[in-house]
Design a protein around this motif. Structure first.
Motif, PDB file in Angstrom:
ATOM      1  N   TYR A 140       0.831  -1.206   0.000  1.00 28.83           N
ATOM      2  CA  TYR A 140       0.000   0.000   0.000  1.00 28.83           C
ATOM      3  C   TYR A 140       0.860   1.248   0.000  1.00 28.83           C
ATOM      4  CZ  TYR A 140      -3.236   3.561   1.720  1.00 28.83           C
ATOM      5  OH  TYR A 140      -3.976   4.696   1.874  1.00 28.83           O
ATOM      6  N   GLY A 141       0.502   2.171  -0.879  1.00 28.02           N
ATOM      7  CA  GLY A 141       1.238   3.415  -0.966  1.00 28.02           C
ATOM      8  C   GLY A 141       0.526   4.560  -0.279  1.00 28.02           C
ATOM      9  N   ASN A 142      -0.509   5.100  -0.909  1.00 24.13           N
ATOM     10  CA  ASN A 142      -1.261   6.197  -0.307  1.00 24.13           C
ATOM     11  C   ASN A 142      -2.642   6.291  -0.957  1.00 24.13           C
ATOM     12  OD1 ASN A 142      -0.973   7.605  -2.834  1.00 24.13           O
ATOM     13  ND2 ASN A 142       1.095   8.143  -2.197  1.00 24.13           N
ATOM     14  N   LYS A 143      -3.437   7.208  -0.484  1.00 25.38           N
ATOM     15  CA  LYS A 143      -4.774   7.427  -1.034  1.00 25.38           C
ATOM     16  C   LYS A 143      -4.824   8.818  -1.645  1.00 25.38           C
ATOM     17  CE  LYS A 143      -8.447   6.003   1.158  1.00 25.38           C
ATOM     18  NZ  LYS A 143      -9.570   5.858   2.132  1.00 25.38           N
ATOM     19  N   TYR A 193      -8.933   6.841  -4.153  1.00 25.78           N
ATOM     20  CA  TYR A 193      -8.254   5.649  -4.649  1.00 25.78           C
ATOM     21  C   TYR A 193      -7.053   5.292  -3.768  1.00 25.78           C
ATOM     22  CZ  TYR A 193     -10.606   4.813  -9.116  1.00 25.78           C
ATOM     23  OH  TYR A 193     -11.514   4.478 -10.075  1.00 25.78           O
ATOM     24  N   ASN A 194      -6.918   4.004  -3.466  1.00 30.25           N
ATOM     25  CA  ASN A 194      -5.715   3.503  -2.804  1.00 30.25           C
ATOM     26  C   ASN A 194      -4.715   3.071  -3.873  1.00 30.25           C
ATOM     27  OD1 ASN A 194      -6.733   3.769  -0.165  1.00 30.25           O
ATOM     28  ND2 ASN A 194      -7.784   1.807  -0.310  1.00 30.25           N
ATOM     29  N   LEU A 195      -3.473   3.481  -3.708  1.00 33.24           N
ATOM     30  CA  LEU A 195      -2.427   3.108  -4.652  1.00 33.24           C
ATOM     31  C   LEU A 195      -1.613   1.949  -4.097  1.00 33.24           C
ATOM     32  CD1 LEU A 195      -0.628   3.482  -7.158  1.00 33.24           C
ATOM     33  CD2 LEU A 195       0.660   5.204  -5.854  1.00 33.24           C
ATOM     34  N   TRP A 196      -1.483   0.897  -4.912  1.00 31.16           N
ATOM     35  CA  TRP A 196      -0.659  -0.258  -4.569  1.00 31.16           C
ATOM     36  C   TRP A 196       0.462  -0.354  -5.597  1.00 31.16           C
ATOM     37  CZ3 TRP A 196      -1.756  -3.591  -0.444  1.00 31.16           C
ATOM     38  CH2 TRP A 196      -2.964  -3.332   0.219  1.00 31.16           C
ATOM     39  N   THR A 197       1.680  -0.447  -5.118  1.00 31.13           N
ATOM     40  CA  THR A 197       2.812  -0.513  -6.040  1.00 31.13           C
ATOM     41  C   THR A 197       3.753  -1.660  -5.670  1.00 31.13           C
ATOM     42  OG1 THR A 197       4.086   1.055  -4.701  1.00 31.13           O
ATOM     43  CG2 THR A 197       2.780   1.954  -6.516  1.00 31.13           C
ATOM     44  N   LEU A 207      12.021  -6.739 -12.250  1.00 25.60           N
ATOM     45  CA  LEU A 207      12.159  -5.342 -11.857  1.00 25.60           C
ATOM     46  C   LEU A 207      11.248  -4.415 -12.647  1.00 25.60           C
ATOM     47  CD1 LEU A 207      16.026  -5.095 -11.309  1.00 25.60           C
ATOM     48  CD2 LEU A 207      14.233  -5.577  -9.640  1.00 25.60           C
ATOM     49  N   GLU A 208      10.171  -4.957 -13.179  1.00 22.90           N
ATOM     50  CA  GLU A 208       9.172  -4.127 -13.845  1.00 22.90           C
ATOM     51  C   GLU A 208       8.206  -3.579 -12.790  1.00 22.90           C
ATOM     52  OE1 GLU A 208       7.309  -6.534 -16.776  1.00 22.90           O
ATOM     53  OE2 GLU A 208       9.026  -6.533 -18.135  1.00 22.90           O
ATOM     54  N   THR A 209       7.873  -2.307 -12.894  1.00 21.49           N
ATOM     55  CA  THR A 209       6.995  -1.659 -11.914  1.00 21.49           C
ATOM     56  C   THR A 209       5.531  -1.966 -12.201  1.00 21.49           C
ATOM     57  OG1 THR A 209       8.570   0.148 -11.599  1.00 21.49           O
ATOM     58  CG2 THR A 209       6.298   0.544 -10.903  1.00 21.49           C
ATOM     59  N   HIS A 210       4.792  -2.289 -11.132  1.00 22.43           N
ATOM     60  CA  HIS A 210       3.351  -2.537 -11.235  1.00 22.43           C
ATOM     61  C   HIS A 210       2.625  -1.551 -10.327  1.00 22.43           C
ATOM     62  CE1 HIS A 210       3.520  -6.521 -13.336  1.00 22.43           C
ATOM     63  NE2 HIS A 210       4.763  -6.439 -12.888  1.00 22.43           N
ATOM     64  N   ALA A 211       1.491  -1.071 -10.796  1.00 23.49           N
ATOM     65  CA  ALA A 211       0.693  -0.139  -9.998  1.00 23.49           C
ATOM     66  C   ALA A 211      -0.777  -0.499 -10.121  1.00 23.49           C
ATOM     67  CB  ALA A 211       0.916   1.297 -10.475  1.00 23.49           C
ATOM     68  N   GLU A 212      -1.474  -0.511  -8.996  1.00 29.00           N
ATOM     69  CA  GLU A 212      -2.904  -0.790  -8.967  1.00 29.00           C
ATOM     70  C   GLU A 212      -3.604   0.314  -8.187  1.00 29.00           C
ATOM     71  OE1 GLU A 212      -4.659  -3.173 -10.325  1.00 29.00           O
ATOM     72  OE2 GLU A 212      -3.130  -4.563 -11.031  1.00 29.00           O
ATOM     73  N   TRP A 213      -4.643   0.883  -8.792  1.00 28.68           N
ATOM     74  CA  TRP A 213      -5.472   1.870  -8.106  1.00 28.68           C
ATOM     75  C   TRP A 213      -6.815   1.224  -7.790  1.00 28.68           C
ATOM     76  CZ3 TRP A 213      -3.779   6.614  -6.608  1.00 28.68           C
ATOM     77  CH2 TRP A 213      -2.618   7.117  -7.216  1.00 28.68           C
ATOM     78  N   ALA A 214      -7.234   1.289  -6.545  1.00 31.41           N
ATOM     79  CA  ALA A 214      -8.506   0.667  -6.165  1.00 31.41           C
ATOM     80  C   ALA A 214      -9.242   1.520  -5.132  1.00 31.41           C
ATOM     81  CB  ALA A 214      -8.266  -0.726  -5.598  1.00 31.41           C
ATOM     82  N   LYS A 215     -10.563   1.512  -5.213  1.00 27.60           N
ATOM     83  CA  LYS A 215     -11.371   2.197  -4.197  1.00 27.60           C
ATOM     84  C   LYS A 215     -12.705   1.473  -4.070  1.00 27.60           C
ATOM     85  CE  LYS A 215     -13.794   5.668  -7.043  1.00 27.60           C
ATOM     86  NZ  LYS A 215     -14.070   7.110  -7.220  1.00 27.60           N
TER      87      LYS A 215
END
Length: 261
Positions: free
Chosen positions: A126-129, A134-138, A144-152
């Motif tokens: 969990y990163g931040n809101k 939206y909650n940011l998951w990284t 080493l590829e970056t993944h990001a998920e936004w969820a609310k």
């Protein structure tokens, strides 16, 4: 004659049963069973809904109880040592409806997913809101590829945001509330359908029960038809645990879930 005998026997049976039912002059609000947790240092348990009633014991903070009724005078009817008893309602914290039906990823945990059939894994933390809720998951996979998920999650449903690590660009509703088998809705040119709410799904992270199965469809302009794309599996208070394609090949699967450090 027979009808008269049956009626009399029925009345007698009703009267007999009523003798064994507890009698109370306390007015209550009718409600279904609820789960609550004691939120004070110690909650006195009373025989009746009165401070003057006999004290049966105490419940420590954190004790979970099942509440059958709430009185207008501020008492909750519970089961205590195989009998009905009462505690002050203000001494209890009730599980909210949102908590009961939440399918948002737990921000106090980290998630490890396996991607595809190879040995590629990604750990999401969990990163931040953001201001839109939206909650940011990284995280990064082993390449080493970056993944990001936004969820609310709102009263309308569970949303994921299409976009990059900077911000979500579109709201896509993956679960529509209230949850009901057979429910269908459209979001961002996609069609979703709840096909089950009680699936048992095995993953490397464990076996999950009462899982929601959501199927996703899209219109194929080349073949001029609607095609099944993917199937999502969501576990209560955990979030997404598995994703498969139309041929039932695994796209991602929850491997490990742990408390956030």
């Amino acid at each position: 004659m027979k009808k008269s005998i049956v009626l009399k026997l029925t009345l007698v049976l009703v009267l007999m049963i009523s003798l064994f039912l507890p009698y109370s002059t306390t007015t209550t609000n009718a409600a279904s069973k609820e789960t609550a947790t004691v939120n004070v240092k110690a909650a006195d348990v009373r025989e009746k809904a009165s401070i003057k009633s006999k004290k049966l014991g105490t419940l420590k903070k954190g004790t979970k109880v099942t509440v059958y009724e709430k009185t207008k005078s501020g008492w909750s009817k519970i089961n205590y040592k195989k009998q009905y008893a009462y505690v002050v309602t203000k001494s209890l914290e009730f599980t909210s409806k949102k908590q009961k039906e939440s399918y948002l990823m737990d921000t106090k945990r980290t998630y490890v997913y396996k991607l595809g059939i190879d040995k590629n894994y990604v750990t999401l933390s969990y990163g931040n809101k953001n201001k839109n809720g939206y909650n940011l998951w990284t995280g990064k996979d082993i390449r080493l590829e970056t993944h990001a998920e936004w969820a609310k999650e709102t009263s309308e449903g569970l949303f994921f945001g299409l976009g990059d690590i900077n911000a979500p660009r579109e709201d896509v509703k993956y679960i529509s509330y209230p949850i009901k088998v057979g429910k269908t809705w459209s979001s961002f040119d996609l069609t979703f359908h709840i096909s089950s709410i009680n699936k048992t799904i095995k993953t490397q992270a464990g076996t999950f029960k009462n899982v929601i199965e959501v199927e996703c469809y899209a219109y194929d302009h080349t073949d001029d038809e609607v095609k099944h794309l993917q199937t999502y599996y969501f576990a209560k208070n955990i979030g997404i645990i598995k994703l498969i394609d139309s041929d039932k090949n695994m796209i991602s699967e929850l491997v490990k879930i742990s408390e956030y450090d």
